[in-house]
Design a protein around this motif. Structure first.
Motif, short mmCIF file in Angstrom:
data_model
loop_
_atom_site.label_atom_id
_atom_site.label_comp_id
_atom_site.label_asym_id
_atom_site.label_seq_id
_atom_site.Cartn_x
_atom_site.Cartn_y
_atom_site.Cartn_z
N ALA A 89 0.84 -1.20 0.00
CA ALA A 89 0.00 0.00 0.00
C ALA A 89 0.87 1.24 0.00
CB ALA A 89 -0.91 0.00 1.22
N TYR A 90 0.42 2.23 -0.74
CA TYR A 90 1.07 3.53 -0.75
C TYR A 90 0.01 4.56 -1.09
CZ TYR A 90 4.04 7.44 -1.88
OH TYR A 90 4.62 8.68 -1.90
N ALA A 91 -0.21 5.48 -0.18
CA ALA A 91 -1.22 6.54 -0.34
C ALA A 91 -2.54 5.93 -0.80
CB ALA A 91 -0.72 7.62 -1.26
N ASP A 92 -2.93 6.15 -2.07
CA ASP A 92 -4.24 5.66 -2.53
C ASP A 92 -4.12 4.41 -3.40
OD1 ASP A 92 -3.12 6.83 -4.73
OD2 ASP A 92 -4.98 7.73 -5.43
N ASP A 93 -3.02 3.71 -3.30
CA ASP A 93 -2.80 2.51 -4.11
C ASP A 93 -2.63 1.31 -3.18
OD1 ASP A 93 -2.31 0.82 -6.25
OD2 ASP A 93 -0.17 1.28 -6.27
N MET A 94 -3.47 0.31 -3.33
CA MET A 94 -3.41 -0.87 -2.48
C MET A 94 -3.53 -2.12 -3.35
SD MET A 94 -5.90 -1.97 0.67
CE MET A 94 -5.71 -0.40 1.45
N GLN A 95 -2.60 -3.03 -3.17
CA GLN A 95 -2.64 -4.29 -3.91
C GLN A 95 -2.52 -5.43 -2.92
OE1 GLN A 95 0.68 -3.96 -6.55
NE2 GLN A 95 -0.33 -2.47 -7.85
N THR A 96 -3.39 -6.42 -3.04
CA THR A 96 -3.32 -7.60 -2.20
C THR A 96 -2.96 -8.79 -3.08
OG1 THR A 96 -5.68 -8.01 -2.48
CG2 THR A 96 -5.03 -6.75 -0.54
N TYR A 97 -2.21 -9.71 -2.50
CA TYR A 97 -1.83 -10.91 -3.25
C TYR A 97 -1.48 -12.02 -2.28
CZ TYR A 97 2.98 -9.61 -2.13
OH TYR A 97 4.12 -9.29 -1.47
N ALA A 98 -1.57 -13.23 -2.76
CA ALA A 98 -1.16 -14.40 -1.99
C ALA A 98 -0.18 -15.19 -2.86
CB ALA A 98 -2.37 -15.27 -1.65
N SER A 99 0.83 -15.73 -2.22
CA SER A 99 1.77 -16.57 -2.96
C SER A 99 1.76 -17.96 -2.35
CB SER A 99 3.17 -15.97 -2.91
OG SER A 99 3.63 -15.88 -1.59
N CYS A 100 1.95 -18.95 -3.20
CA CYS A 100 1.93 -20.33 -2.73
C CYS A 100 2.57 -21.23 -3.78
CB CYS A 100 0.50 -20.78 -2.46
SG CYS A 100 -0.52 -20.82 -3.95
N GLN A 101 2.79 -22.46 -3.42
CA GLN A 101 3.23 -23.48 -4.36
C GLN A 101 2.06 -23.79 -5.30
OE1 GLN A 101 6.36 -24.79 -4.50
NE2 GLN A 101 6.92 -23.36 -2.87
N ALA A 102 2.37 -24.19 -6.51
CA ALA A 102 1.32 -24.49 -7.48
C ALA A 102 0.35 -25.54 -6.95
CB ALA A 102 1.95 -24.97 -8.80
N ALA A 103 0.83 -26.50 -6.21
CA ALA A 103 -0.02 -27.56 -5.68
C ALA A 103 -1.00 -27.03 -4.63
CB ALA A 103 0.84 -28.67 -5.07
N ASP A 104 -0.69 -25.88 -4.01
CA ASP A 104 -1.53 -25.30 -2.96
C ASP A 104 -2.45 -24.19 -3.47
OD1 ASP A 104 -0.27 -26.97 -1.14
OD2 ASP A 104 1.29 -25.48 -0.71
N GLN A 105 -2.60 -24.09 -4.78
CA GLN A 105 -3.34 -23.00 -5.38
C GLN A 105 -4.79 -22.92 -4.87
OE1 GLN A 105 -3.34 -23.15 -9.64
NE2 GLN A 105 -4.76 -21.46 -9.86
N GLN A 106 -5.50 -24.03 -4.85
CA GLN A 106 -6.89 -24.01 -4.41
C GLN A 106 -7.01 -23.59 -2.95
OE1 GLN A 106 -9.59 -24.15 -6.34
NE2 GLN A 106 -8.10 -24.21 -8.02
N SER A 107 -6.10 -24.04 -2.14
CA SER A 107 -6.09 -23.66 -0.71
C SER A 107 -5.87 -22.15 -0.58
CB SER A 107 -5.02 -24.43 0.03
OG SER A 107 -4.96 -24.02 1.38
N ALA A 108 -4.96 -21.60 -1.35
CA ALA A 108 -4.69 -20.15 -1.29
C ALA A 108 -5.89 -19.34 -1.75
CB ALA A 108 -3.47 -19.81 -2.14
N ILE A 109 -6.60 -19.83 -2.75
CA ILE A 109 -7.79 -19.13 -3.24
C ILE A 109 -8.87 -19.08 -2.16
CG2 ILE A 109 -9.69 -19.27 -4.89
CD1 ILE A 109 -7.64 -20.33 -6.94
#
Length: 110
Positions: A89-109
């Motif tokens: 986040a910076y002033a009026d810009d906010m980005q959210t993200y999650a990182s994971c192993q490809a096998a854990d994609q559904q769990s991260a979602i």
């Protein structure tokens, strides 16, 4: 978030200033006065619209605009971090993200 300053709801912001940051009394009334009774118009090619009342939107170009947005969005940042979601986040810009192993994609979602 796009047009983030335009999405700030006055009532939610005032509630957060009181509950999350302990502002009350005359200080909270000053913020309420700063945010209330604002209108906007659109001017194009010499024509102007009628004034429209604003229920959200912190004033851009003001010294308080970025600060009020950061205070407004701070709870979002806390919630994201509690759920393992990364945030930049910076002033009026906010980005959210999650990182994971490809096998854990559904769990991260989830």
């Amino acid at each position: 978030m796009s047009a983030a300053f335009d999405t700030v709801d006055f009532q939610i912001l005032l509630h957060r200033l009181k509950v999350s940051y302990g502002l009350d009394g005359q200080v909270l009334q000053w913020f309420q006065s700063f945010l209330s009774d604002r209108t906007q118009i659109v001017s194009f090619a010499g024509c102007r619209s009628s004034p429209s009342k604003l229920d959200c939107k912190v004033p851009q170009g003001s010294v308080l605009g970025p600060l009020l947005f950061v205070l407004y969005a701070a709870d979002v940042m806390k919630i994201a971090l509690q759920h393992g979601v990364n945030i930049h986040a910076y002033a009026d810009d906010m980005q959210t993200y999650a990182s994971c192993q490809a096998a854990d994609q559904q769990s991260a979602i989830k």
